[in-house]
Scaffold this active site. Structure first.
Site, PDB file in Angstrom:
ATOM      1  CD  GLU A  56      -2.949  -1.304   2.225  1.00 48.57           C
ATOM      2  OE1 GLU A  56      -3.897  -0.446   2.010  1.00 48.57           O
ATOM      3  OE2 GLU A  56      -2.808  -1.795   3.193  1.00 48.57           O
TER       4      GLU A  56
ATOM      5  CD  GLU B  30      -3.115  -5.485   3.538  1.00 46.33           C
ATOM      6  OE1 GLU B  30      -3.051  -6.412   2.539  1.00 46.33           O
ATOM      7  OE2 GLU B  30      -2.638  -4.332   3.943  1.00 46.33           O
TER       8      GLU B  30
HETATM    9  C1  LIG Z   1       6.810 -12.033   3.219  1.00 45.42           C
HETATM   10  C2  LIG Z   1       7.050 -13.331   3.649  1.00 45.42           C
HETATM   11  C3  LIG Z   1       6.149 -14.397   2.719  1.00 45.42           C
HETATM   12  C4  LIG Z   1       8.592 -13.988   3.659  1.00 45.42           C
HETATM   13  O1  LIG Z   1       8.508 -15.446   4.137  1.00 45.42           O
HETATM   14  P1  LIG Z   1      10.048 -15.993   4.261  1.00 45.42           P
HETATM   15  O2  LIG Z   1       9.869 -17.244   4.565  1.00 45.42           O
HETATM   16  O3  LIG Z   1      10.865 -15.685   3.144  1.00 45.42           O
HETATM   17  O4  LIG Z   1      10.424 -15.141   5.527  1.00 45.42           O
HETATM   18  P2  LIG Z   1       9.941 -15.333   7.129  1.00 45.42           P
HETATM   19  O5  LIG Z   1      10.698 -16.195   7.750  1.00 45.42           O
HETATM   20  O6  LIG Z   1       8.567 -15.172   6.998  1.00 45.42           O
HETATM   21  O7  LIG Z   1      10.575 -13.856   7.378  1.00 45.42           O
HETATM   22  C5  LIG Z   1      11.618 -13.317   8.004  1.00 45.42           C
HETATM   23  C6  LIG Z   1      11.398 -13.069   9.596  1.00 45.42           C
HETATM   24  O8  LIG Z   1      10.663 -11.622   9.359  1.00 45.42           O
HETATM   25  C7  LIG Z   1       9.491 -11.667  10.267  1.00 45.42           C
HETATM   26  N1  LIG Z   1       8.327 -11.063   9.427  1.00 45.42           N
HETATM   27  C8  LIG Z   1       8.060 -10.892   8.102  1.00 45.42           C
HETATM   28  N2  LIG Z   1       6.964 -10.120   8.032  1.00 45.42           N
HETATM   29  C9  LIG Z   1       6.395  -9.765   9.094  1.00 45.42           C
HETATM   30  C10 LIG Z   1       5.395  -8.945   9.654  1.00 45.42           C
HETATM   31  N3  LIG Z   1       4.880  -8.342   8.721  1.00 45.42           N
HETATM   32  N4  LIG Z   1       5.595  -8.552  10.923  1.00 45.42           N
HETATM   33  C11 LIG Z   1       6.179  -9.207  11.783  1.00 45.42           C
HETATM   34  N5  LIG Z   1       7.407 -10.027  11.294  1.00 45.42           N
HETATM   35  C12 LIG Z   1       7.496 -10.281  10.070  1.00 45.42           C
HETATM   36  C13 LIG Z   1       9.326 -13.258  10.205  1.00 45.42           C
HETATM   37  O9  LIG Z   1       8.396 -13.551  11.243  1.00 45.42           O
HETATM   38  C14 LIG Z   1      10.644 -13.847  10.512  1.00 45.42           C
HETATM   39  O10 LIG Z   1      11.052 -13.525  11.769  1.00 45.42           O
HETATM   40  P3  LIG Z   1      11.757 -14.679  12.500  1.00 45.42           P
HETATM   41  O11 LIG Z   1      10.891 -16.128  12.514  1.00 45.42           O
HETATM   42  O12 LIG Z   1      13.131 -14.842  11.890  1.00 45.42           O
HETATM   43  O13 LIG Z   1      11.910 -14.043  13.720  1.00 45.42           O
HETATM   44  C15 LIG Z   1       6.503 -13.672   5.040  1.00 45.42           C
HETATM   45  O14 LIG Z   1       7.379 -13.045   5.874  1.00 45.42           O
HETATM   46  C16 LIG Z   1       5.160 -13.093   5.539  1.00 45.42           C
HETATM   47  O15 LIG Z   1       4.194 -13.558   4.665  1.00 45.42           O
HETATM   48  N6  LIG Z   1       5.133 -11.966   6.156  1.00 45.42           N
HETATM   49  C17 LIG Z   1       3.783 -11.397   6.501  1.00 45.42           C
HETATM   50  C18 LIG Z   1       3.057 -10.415   5.476  1.00 45.42           C
HETATM   51  C19 LIG Z   1       1.679 -10.153   5.836  1.00 45.42           C
HETATM   52  O16 LIG Z   1       0.862 -10.640   5.965  1.00 45.42           O
HETATM   53  N7  LIG Z   1       1.625  -8.734   5.909  1.00 45.42           N
HETATM   54  C20 LIG Z   1       0.431  -8.044   6.161  1.00 45.42           C
HETATM   55  C21 LIG Z   1       0.476  -7.407   7.487  1.00 45.42           C
HETATM   56  S1  LIG Z   1      -0.991  -6.741   7.877  1.00 45.42           S
HETATM   57  C22 LIG Z   1      -0.976  -5.066   7.266  1.00 45.42           C
HETATM   58  O17 LIG Z   1       0.105  -5.024   6.857  1.00 45.42           O
HETATM   59  C23 LIG Z   1      -2.059  -4.082   7.505  1.00 45.42           C
HETATM   60  C24 LIG Z   1      -1.877  -3.050   7.133  1.00 45.42           C
HETATM   61  C25 LIG Z   1      -2.648  -1.762   7.359  1.00 45.42           C
HETATM   62  C26 LIG Z   1      -3.844  -1.579   6.684  1.00 45.42           C
HETATM   63  C27 LIG Z   1      -4.666  -0.612   7.037  1.00 45.42           C
HETATM   64  C28 LIG Z   1      -4.444   0.198   8.251  1.00 45.42           C
HETATM   65  C29 LIG Z   1      -3.100   0.345   8.570  1.00 45.42           C
HETATM   66  C30 LIG Z   1      -2.329  -0.872   8.270  1.00 45.42           C
HETATM   67  C31 LIG Z   1      -3.103  -4.636   8.099  1.00 45.42           C
HETATM   68  C32 LIG Z   1      -3.373  -4.251   9.820  1.00 45.42           C
HETATM   69  O18 LIG Z   1      -2.517  -3.772  10.297  1.00 45.42           O
HETATM   70  O19 LIG Z   1      -4.246  -4.731  10.515  1.00 45.42           O
END
Ligand SMILES: CC(C)(COP(=O)(O)OP(=O)(O)OC[C@H]1O[C@@H](n2cnc3c(N)ncnc32)[C@H](O)[C@@H]1OP(=O)(O)O)[C@@H](O)C(=O)NCCC(=O)NCCSC(=O)/C(=C/c1ccccc1)CC(=O)O
Length: 256
Positions: free
Chosen positions: A110, A130
């Site tokens: 976004e 999301e």
């Molecule tokens: C992106 C991924 C698919 C990558 O996967 P991969 O396997 O390559 O890597 P990971 O092992 O998963 O990630 C490494 C490390 O980073 C941490 N990580 C990654 N993303 C996040 C995150 N968003 N929050 C916290 N931590 C994160 C992960 O946990 C690992 O940590 P470790 O285990 O090493 O300690 C994959 O990472 C993935 O799917 N991530 C999540 C993506 C996601 O779902 N994003 C949406 C979040 S909700 C949002 O953004 C909102 C925005 C908003 C909307 C409206 C108004 C305000 C905000 C919605 C909301 O807030 O409600």
């Protein structure tokens, strides 16, 4: 530090810097980012910004879902406040280039949508995920994605939460350029300097006309654009631009 900010040759470089958490946005980063956008807005020396993420894996994966605290204030006071802190969409007439160096997911996607130019590395992936975590692309994704790319592709992304790769993003017009990871910042800088070398008021007017005009009937948009041309007509910079052309020299912009 969660977000880094430097300035060089009229260009602001803003880097989300939490690579171990995929540059997701924790509360401190959100506060810092809001302060940086305000500083960019108020600094007349800055003409264009580049927004990117540290490392080569991720631009930003949205909200840090492990650090999201319980709400500090009621929704009504947040909703009725002016503007969105992390997405300067519609409030910032200085252009923003988003250099997407990996995942642009959730709120990260976004933020990219709120930028004017999107360029990406070949390993980038894009998604409004999301719905997979019981939330909504509510910063701007539900509105800006269907305006940025064909509706069928936008709806598929919004409803499935599935990601597309850089090749597909380029094909559907979500990004303008795809380059190898090592070349991304060079391209961002090249584009930023090209924009910064143009007359600053003209650049802002071009963005304002394009962004606001998109929401107007064509005739109104053209009338608005004519008005903006009139606003620029009497500036010192326009005289300088024409004189510099006639004298075969580089113009010196004053921003007035
Ligand atoms: C992106 C991924 C698919 C990558 O996967 P991969 O396997 O390559 O890597 P990971 O092992 O998963 O990630 C490494 C490390 O980073 C941490 N990580 C990654 N993303 C996040 C995150 N968003 N929050 C916290 N931590 C994160 C992960 O946990 C690992 O940590 P470790 O285990 O090493 O300690 C994959 O990472 C993935 O799917 N991530 C999540 C993506 C996601 O779902 N994003 C949406 C979040 S909700 C949002 O953004 C909102 C925005 C908003 C909307 C409206 C108004 C305000 C905000 C919605 C909301 O807030 O409600």
């Amino acid at each position: 530090m969660g977000v880094e900010f430097t300035k060089e040759d009229h260009v602001a470089y803003i880097t989300l810097n939490r690579p171990d958490a995929m540059n997701s946005l924790d509360p401190e980063s959100v506060t810092k980012l809001a302060e940086i956008w305000a500083a960019v807005q108020n600094d007349d020396d800055i003409r264009v910004s580049v927004l990117t993420g540290a490392g080569e894996k991720s631009f930003c994966t949205g909200t840090d879902m492990k650090k999201t605290p319980p709400p500090a204030e009621c929704m009504a006071s947040i909703w009725l406040r002016e503007g969105q802190p992390i997405v300067p969409h519609m409030k910032m007439w200085k252009p923003i280039i988003c250099a997407i160096n990996g995942y642009a997911v959730g709120g990260g996607m976004e933020m990219a949508l709120a930028c004017d130019l999107r360029i990406a590395s070949s390993n980038a992936k894009f998604g409004l995920t999301e719905v997979k975590v019981a939330s909504l692309a509510g910063l701007n994704g539900t509105q800006c994605m269907p305006r940025a790319i064909p509706q069928a592709v936008a709806m598929k992304m919004l409803l499935t939460g599935e990601m597309i790769d850089a090749k597909e993003a380029h094909r559907v017009g979500l990004i303008s350029d795809v380059v190898e990871p090592g070349e991304l910042m060079d391209l961002a800088k090249k584009l930023a300097l090209r924009i910064a070398s143009n007359a600053p008021l003209s650049v802002k007017a071009a963005k304002q006309a394009a962004v606001m005009g998109l929401e107007m009937p064509l005739e109104h948009g053209i009338a608005f654009s004519h008005l903006l041309w009139g606003v620029l007509r009497d500036t010192e910079d326009r005289k300088e631009g024409f004189t510099a052309f006639a004298e075969k020299r580089a113009p010196e912009w004053k921003g007035r």
